[in-house]
Enzyme design. Structure first.
Site, PDB file in Angstrom:
ATOM      1  CG  HIS A  85      51.093  49.666  40.533  1.00 12.38           C
ATOM      2  ND1 HIS A  85      52.121  48.815  40.872  1.00 12.38           N
ATOM      3  CD2 HIS A  85      49.955  48.925  40.582  1.00 12.38           C
ATOM      4  CE1 HIS A  85      51.626  47.616  41.123  1.00 12.38           C
ATOM      5  NE2 HIS A  85      50.316  47.656  40.957  1.00 12.38           N
ATOM      6  CB  SER A 186      48.198  44.131  48.476  1.00  8.22           C
ATOM      7  OG  SER A 186      49.264  43.597  47.763  1.00  8.22           O
ATOM      8  CE  LYS A 190      52.746  45.511  46.432  1.00  2.62           C
ATOM      9  NZ  LYS A 190      52.375  44.141  46.105  1.00  2.62           N
TER      10      LYS A 190
HETATM   11  N1  URA Z   1      48.933  42.928  43.085  1.00  2.00           N
HETATM   12  C1  URA Z   1      49.365  43.218  44.332  1.00  2.00           C
HETATM   13  O1  URA Z   1      50.424  43.806  44.519  1.00  2.00           O
HETATM   14  N2  URA Z   1      48.600  42.839  45.367  1.00  2.00           N
HETATM   15  C2  URA Z   1      47.418  42.198  45.234  1.00  2.00           C
HETATM   16  O2  URA Z   1      46.778  41.896  46.208  1.00  2.00           O
HETATM   17  C3  URA Z   1      46.992  41.905  43.921  1.00  2.00           C
HETATM   18  C4  URA Z   1      47.767  42.285  42.868  1.00  2.00           C
END
Ligand code: URA
Length: 431
Positions: A85, A186, A190
């Site tokens: 990522h 956040s 994912k």
């Molecule tokens: N990218 C994300 O997926 N979440 C965030 O809070 C900031 C950047």
């Protein structure tokens, strides 16, 4: 929501700077996703988190609660499922090279990837510049391709981490984006829902990035690595410089071409270097290689290129079209006003310029022009003379050109000769 949970108590608890239990976080976030806790109470809580922070344990609990709010991919059939990522860079086509490279060494990349918004393009959008490429795979095809080819990348499904989708939109509207526990949870929710056991994070630092200083980037990297530890995943983070675009190409088709050149051994040195560092970290984390030499060999001897072509073909892409991806026909040079040494080339402004040409979205659902973009001719540390072309904008009949040139104003910082040095690309590692 259990009747015992009063959202106001949760807000007050955080306002006092206390840590929430996992059960309270699950009830609060779950209540929000089900529509039982209103936006205004969650907004107040988010602001309290921004000021009071969260402990490592609390951040990990929040992340796991968010990951469990929707569908989670089960990649347990793959012994070496890995993921990568990036926190968002301009000209960052690393995944296009890294995914086939690590697959050629025995890893599986079965990845959901986002579309771009604002000044950075998404991997899925870049792949869609290849004629025929299918960016939305159903789960059965996705898993079959992951098994047969070692790489499958699909657009993010709406069912993945709905809690993050809701919280992110609310943060955006309430000035509560910039918080390390909120960003870390956040991003990592994912990644946890994505199912890979070993994950490498590329945390960007600089003008073109979310984190503007090394200190901020390191804090975010540590928080994300700690979440991985709590969740039983191997997570490593690389801190990398984004004070200039990565490589020379910015824009969808141009970036696919540059990724292809890198797979053929003809790419820019900074892109190659970052790919090798990230790939080595994630392959070491999953136990497939010991050191970078083996990784570089697979990039140099064509194994990664062969895997890239197999991947594109498996997703319906026309491999014979890769060398002729359409680039917008008109070119506008952007020149240096002064001579000296290039000290910074603001990646964010270049990303915005390309977006103005039609290569980005202002809002979800906007269509993008894959052919527009920029080619950067000078890297930070290079000597330049007044009038040299620093970059070329590729546009379509002048559409958006005025706005793009306005976005570029002040993007180059040029110092008198001798003052600038080539900054390191990789600034640090967090394991
Ligand atoms: N990218 C994300 O997926 N979440 C965030 O809070 C900031 C950047």
């Amino acid at each position: 929501m259990p009747p015992t949970l009063d959202p106001v108590d949760v807000i007050l608890e955080k306002r006092r700077g206390e840590a929430h239990s996992r059960e309270r976080l699950a009830a609060f976030v779950g209540g929000y996703v089900r529509g039982e806790v209103p936006d205004y109470q969650v907004a107040a809580w988010l602001m309290a988190v921004c000021w009071r922070g969260m402990s490592e344990r609390e951040t990990a609990d929040l992340t796991e609660v968010m990951a469990a709010s929707g569908h989670q991919l089960d990649l347990s059939a793959f012994e070496h499922a890995v993921d990568k990522h990036s926190t968002g860079g301009v000209g960052d086509k690393t995944t296009l090279v890294l995914a086939p490279l690590v697959a050629s060494l025995g890893a599986t990349v079965a990845k959901m990837s986002g579309r771009g918004l604002g000044h950075t393009g998404g991997t899925i959008d870049k792949l869609e510049s290849i004629p025929g490429f299918v960016a939305t795979l159903d789960e059965e095809r996705f898993m079959r391709q992951a098994r047969d080819v070692g790489v499958a990348i699909t657009g993010q499904s709406g069912d993945l981490t709905p809690a993050d989708g809701l919280l992110y939109a609310l943060r955006d509207a309430t000035g509560t984006v910039a918080s390390v526990p909120l960003i870390a949870s956040s991003v990592m929710s994912k990644k946890l829902a994505g199912g890979a056991r070993s994950i490498v994070l590329d945390v960007k630092i600089g003008h073109g990035a979310f984190m503007k200083t090394e200190e901020e980037a390191r804090a975010l990297a540590r928080a994300m690595v700690a979440i991985g530890r709590h969740a039983g995943r191997n997570v490593r983070a690389v801190l990398s410089n984004m004070d200039e675009p990565l490589g020379a190409a910015v824009g969808h088709a141009l970036e696919v071409r540059e990724a292809l050149a890198t797979l053929r051994g003809e790419g820019p040195p900074d892109l190659r270097e970052l790919v090798l560092v990230l790939a080595t970290e994630v392959l070491e984390a999953t136990g497939l290689v010991a050191g970078r030499t083996e990784v570089a060999a697979a990039l140099d001897d064509g194994r990664a290129l062969a895997r890239f072509e197999a991947w594109v073909a498996a997703q319906g892409g026309d491999v014979s079209a890769l060398d002729a991806l359409e680039v917008a026909p008109d070119a506008e040079p952007w020149r240096a006003r002064d001579g000296g040494v290039l000290r910074a080339l603001d990646a964010e402004r270049i990303g915005l310029a390309v977006a103005r040409l039609g290569g980005g979205r202002r809002q979800k659902g906007d269509t993008i022009d894959f052919g527009v973009g920029a080619t950067v001719h000078t890297k930070v540390g290079d000597a330049v003379s007044a009038g040299d072309t620093l970059l070329t904008l590729h546009h379509r009949g002048g559409r958006g050109l005025e706005g793009a040139l306005a976005a570029l104003a002040g993007a180059a910082t040029i110092a008198e000769a001798g003052e600038a040095e080539r900054p390191p690309l990789v600034v640090g590692l967090v394991r």
